[in-house]
Design a protein around this motif. Structure first.
Motif, PDB file in Angstrom:
ATOM      1  N   ARG A  17       0.853  -1.181   0.000  1.00  0.00           N
ATOM      2  CA  ARG A  17       0.000   0.000   0.000  1.00  0.00           C
ATOM      3  C   ARG A  17       0.886   1.226   0.000  1.00  0.00           C
ATOM      4  O   ARG A  17       2.015   1.184   0.466  1.00  0.00           O
ATOM      5  CB  ARG A  17      -0.938   0.009   1.208  1.00  0.00           C
ATOM      6  CG  ARG A  17      -0.228   0.081   2.530  1.00  0.00           C
ATOM      7  CD  ARG A  17      -1.250   0.304   3.651  1.00  0.00           C
ATOM      8  NE  ARG A  17      -0.654   0.104   4.938  1.00  0.00           N
ATOM      9  CZ  ARG A  17       0.099   0.985   5.575  1.00  0.00           C
ATOM     10  NH1 ARG A  17       0.383   2.139   5.019  1.00  0.00           N
ATOM     11  NH2 ARG A  17       0.595   0.719   6.756  1.00  0.00           N
ATOM     12  N   HIS A  20       1.594   6.897   3.418  1.00  0.00           N
ATOM     13  CA  HIS A  20       1.304   8.325   3.447  1.00  0.00           C
ATOM     14  C   HIS A  20       1.744   8.947   4.763  1.00  0.00           C
ATOM     15  O   HIS A  20       1.192   9.925   5.202  1.00  0.00           O
ATOM     16  CB  HIS A  20      -0.200   8.562   3.244  1.00  0.00           C
ATOM     17  CG  HIS A  20      -0.702   8.037   1.943  1.00  0.00           C
ATOM     18  ND1 HIS A  20      -0.462   8.660   0.747  1.00  0.00           N
ATOM     19  CD2 HIS A  20      -1.403   6.923   1.641  1.00  0.00           C
ATOM     20  CE1 HIS A  20      -1.010   7.971  -0.233  1.00  0.00           C
ATOM     21  NE2 HIS A  20      -1.587   6.904   0.281  1.00  0.00           N
ATOM     22  N   LEU A  25      -5.028  12.742   6.274  1.00  0.00           N
ATOM     23  CA  LEU A  25      -6.185  12.244   5.544  1.00  0.00           C
ATOM     24  C   LEU A  25      -7.289  13.253   5.788  1.00  0.00           C
ATOM     25  O   LEU A  25      -7.719  13.446   6.927  1.00  0.00           O
ATOM     26  CB  LEU A  25      -6.598  10.868   6.055  1.00  0.00           C
ATOM     27  CG  LEU A  25      -7.926  10.312   5.519  1.00  0.00           C
ATOM     28  CD1 LEU A  25      -7.882  10.177   4.001  1.00  0.00           C
ATOM     29  CD2 LEU A  25      -8.243   8.980   6.175  1.00  0.00           C
ATOM     30  N   CYS A  48     -12.610   6.772   4.715  1.00  0.00           N
ATOM     31  CA  CYS A  48     -11.750   6.314   5.814  1.00  0.00           C
ATOM     32  C   CYS A  48     -11.397   4.839   5.700  1.00  0.00           C
ATOM     33  O   CYS A  48     -10.644   4.318   6.521  1.00  0.00           O
ATOM     34  CB  CYS A  48     -12.412   6.588   7.163  1.00  0.00           C
ATOM     35  SG  CYS A  48     -12.460   8.332   7.593  1.00  0.00           S
ATOM     36  N   GLY A  49     -11.949   4.165   4.703  1.00  0.00           N
ATOM     37  CA  GLY A  49     -11.642   2.755   4.502  1.00  0.00           C
ATOM     38  C   GLY A  49     -12.096   1.870   5.645  1.00  0.00           C
ATOM     39  O   GLY A  49     -11.411   0.927   6.033  1.00  0.00           O
ATOM     40  N   SER A  71      -8.499   0.590  10.363  1.00  0.00           N
ATOM     41  CA  SER A  71      -8.559   1.044   8.977  1.00  0.00           C
ATOM     42  C   SER A  71      -7.150   1.284   8.443  1.00  0.00           C
ATOM     43  O   SER A  71      -6.420   2.130   8.964  1.00  0.00           O
ATOM     44  CB  SER A  71      -9.361   2.346   8.887  1.00  0.00           C
ATOM     45  OG  SER A  71      -9.103   3.006   7.668  1.00  0.00           O
ATOM     46  N   GLU A  72      -6.794   0.584   7.390  1.00  0.00           N
ATOM     47  CA  GLU A  72      -5.486   0.810   6.768  1.00  0.00           C
ATOM     48  C   GLU A  72      -5.374   2.226   6.225  1.00  0.00           C
ATOM     49  O   GLU A  72      -4.292   2.809   6.218  1.00  0.00           O
ATOM     50  CB  GLU A  72      -5.263  -0.190   5.636  1.00  0.00           C
ATOM     51  CG  GLU A  72      -4.961  -1.575   6.121  1.00  0.00           C
ATOM     52  CD  GLU A  72      -4.577  -2.489   4.983  1.00  0.00           C
ATOM     53  OE1 GLU A  72      -3.840  -2.051   4.077  1.00  0.00           O
ATOM     54  OE2 GLU A  72      -5.018  -3.643   5.006  1.00  0.00           O
ATOM     55  N   VAL A  73      -6.482   2.772   5.750  1.00  0.00           N
ATOM     56  CA  VAL A  73      -6.463   4.126   5.198  1.00  0.00           C
ATOM     57  C   VAL A  73      -6.097   5.132   6.287  1.00  0.00           C
ATOM     58  O   VAL A  73      -5.196   5.954   6.122  1.00  0.00           O
ATOM     59  CB  VAL A  73      -7.817   4.485   4.544  1.00  0.00           C
ATOM     60  CG1 VAL A  73      -7.848   5.930   4.097  1.00  0.00           C
ATOM     61  CG2 VAL A  73      -8.108   3.554   3.373  1.00  0.00           C
ATOM     62  N   SER A  76      -2.500   4.714   7.641  1.00  0.00           N
ATOM     63  CA  SER A  76      -1.405   5.103   6.755  1.00  0.00           C
ATOM     64  C   SER A  76      -1.166   6.608   6.738  1.00  0.00           C
ATOM     65  O   SER A  76      -0.303   7.084   6.017  1.00  0.00           O
ATOM     66  CB  SER A  76      -1.658   4.583   5.332  1.00  0.00           C
ATOM     67  OG  SER A  76      -2.753   5.251   4.744  1.00  0.00           O
ATOM     68  N   HIS A  77      -1.911   7.350   7.536  1.00  0.00           N
ATOM     69  CA  HIS A  77      -1.727   8.800   7.656  1.00  0.00           C
ATOM     70  C   HIS A  77      -1.446   9.155   9.112  1.00  0.00           C
ATOM     71  O   HIS A  77      -1.920   8.484  10.024  1.00  0.00           O
ATOM     72  CB  HIS A  77      -2.987   9.535   7.193  1.00  0.00           C
ATOM     73  CG  HIS A  77      -3.263   9.391   5.736  1.00  0.00           C
ATOM     74  ND1 HIS A  77      -3.874   8.273   5.200  1.00  0.00           N
ATOM     75  CD2 HIS A  77      -2.993  10.202   4.696  1.00  0.00           C
ATOM     76  CE1 HIS A  77      -3.981   8.425   3.891  1.00  0.00           C
ATOM     77  NE2 HIS A  77      -3.449   9.577   3.554  1.00  0.00           N
TER      78      HIS A  77
END
Length: 117
Positions: A17, A20, A25, A48-49, A71-73, A76-77
């Protein structure tokens, strides 16, 4: 334990992935009428995944933004910023909105409520 297992399974699967780290985000929900917490969960689910098994409650949201690992999303931030209009759920008179807003620590997680023109 479940969060650790999920992270471990992702690592073993070699998921790639984009990283970030160092970024925010930004979830901009302005213009979207959010009347209830369910409306809020519906609005943040995709950007937000959030997984299908997400609990859609304040405790689950707190775990998602504070503890991370849901949440990976979001994970990752470094920072999550959610923008909403000051209407509906966020008109300033709803107890559940106050509780939701209190879950944002204003450093790593921010809820920005915009006044309507």
């Amino acid at each position: 334990m479940k969060k650790w297992l999920l992270r471990h399974e992702r690592a073993e699967a070699g998921e790639n992935r984009a990283d970030h780290r160092g970024t925010a985000l930004i979830v901009d929900l302005r213009g979207r009428l959010i009347e209830t917490l369910d409306d809020f969960w519906d609005a943040v689910k995709e950007p937000c995944g959030l997984p299908d098994w997400f609990g859609r409650n304040l405790d689950a949201w707190s775990d998602t933004i504070e503890t991370r690992g849901i949440s990976e999303v979001i994970d990752s931030h470094d920072v999550l910023v959610v923008h909403v209009d000051q209407r509906g759920l966020f008109d300033g008179h709803r107890q559940e909105a106050g509780i939701l807003a209190g879950l944002f620590d204003e450093e790593r997680n921010r809820l920005v409520v915009h006044r309507l023109a």
